[in-house]
Write an enzyme that holds these catalytic residues in place. Sequence first.
Site, PDB file in Angstrom:
ATOM      1  N   SER A 145     -48.208 -25.379  22.243  1.00 25.07           N
ATOM      2  CA  SER A 145     -47.253 -24.813  23.197  1.00 25.07           C
ATOM      3  C   SER A 145     -45.883 -25.364  22.869  1.00 25.07           C
ATOM      4  CB  SER A 145     -47.637 -25.182  24.625  1.00 25.07           C
ATOM      5  OG  SER A 145     -46.591 -24.881  25.536  1.00 25.07           O
ATOM      6  N   TYR A 159     -49.981 -31.122  30.999  1.00 24.21           N
ATOM      7  CA  TYR A 159     -50.182 -30.001  30.076  1.00 24.21           C
ATOM      8  C   TYR A 159     -49.376 -30.221  28.798  1.00 24.21           C
ATOM      9  CZ  TYR A 159     -50.240 -25.324  28.099  1.00 24.21           C
ATOM     10  OH  TYR A 159     -50.400 -24.259  27.250  1.00 24.21           O
ATOM     11  N   LYS A 163     -50.652 -30.926  24.645  1.00 20.54           N
ATOM     12  CA  LYS A 163     -50.187 -30.193  23.471  1.00 20.54           C
ATOM     13  C   LYS A 163     -49.484 -31.111  22.477  1.00 20.54           C
ATOM     14  CE  LYS A 163     -51.856 -26.314  24.923  1.00 20.54           C
ATOM     15  NZ  LYS A 163     -53.016 -25.692  24.227  1.00 20.54           N
TER      16      LYS A 163
END
Length: 253
Positions: A145, A159, A163
Amino acid sequence: MDRILEGKVALVTGGSRGLGAVTAARLAELGADVAISYASSADKANTVVEQLKSTGARTMAIQADQADLSVARPLIDAVIAEFGKLDILVNNAGIAIQGQLVDDPELDGENYNRQWQVNVMGTIAITRAAAPKLTDGGRIIFIGSLLGSYVPFAGVADYAATKWALAGYAKGIARDLGPRNITVNVVQPGIMPTDMASDVAGELPDRDAILDMHPIRRIATLEEVADIVGFLAGPSAGYINGEAINVAGGFGI
């Protein structure tokens, strides 16, 4: 269309919907035989399989919830038992739990921990299982991401960190597997039109303000991201290794 992946076998994790399904279709269009894994949506996975068959590809869907690390080795073994080898691993499966600040007293620790389990530990388990069996000259492609490189708003710490972790891991295994001419790269999309993005959209800051931060003021199409995966899987990308490629319209520059 140039079938640059003719004779190759690919596994796309989380291939029953969203970017995974579009990526699986793109690899099949390029000539690869394609296996997909899915956590729970058997109907969606079977629909993808039928679509892939229409391209002439051999294909299969395997139920494997990568939150359970024990599924990794049987997943890889099932692909090789069916197709005889594995050339391309696309680590696409992941979840997005966002919206809470790290100092929120109501932080949903259980779900945030599951995110680490799925996005990082599950992906690593599958990569470890695949690495010794991947053909020399093969490809490993992680779907990361843009948040793995650039964090423009709050509420995404875990999150983003999952990544970041994958991007660092990819660089490490690019070193490990380079002597076998296996390339390892990360594709880092920005915002995409996926179910997962829709699920967290209400937890993000104003979307118009985010779009204003894009030099190209729109979100990526799934096909644009899948095309980058297809390129990295192909013969022209044999000397691209250990890289993180942003597909985000300049967001973050």
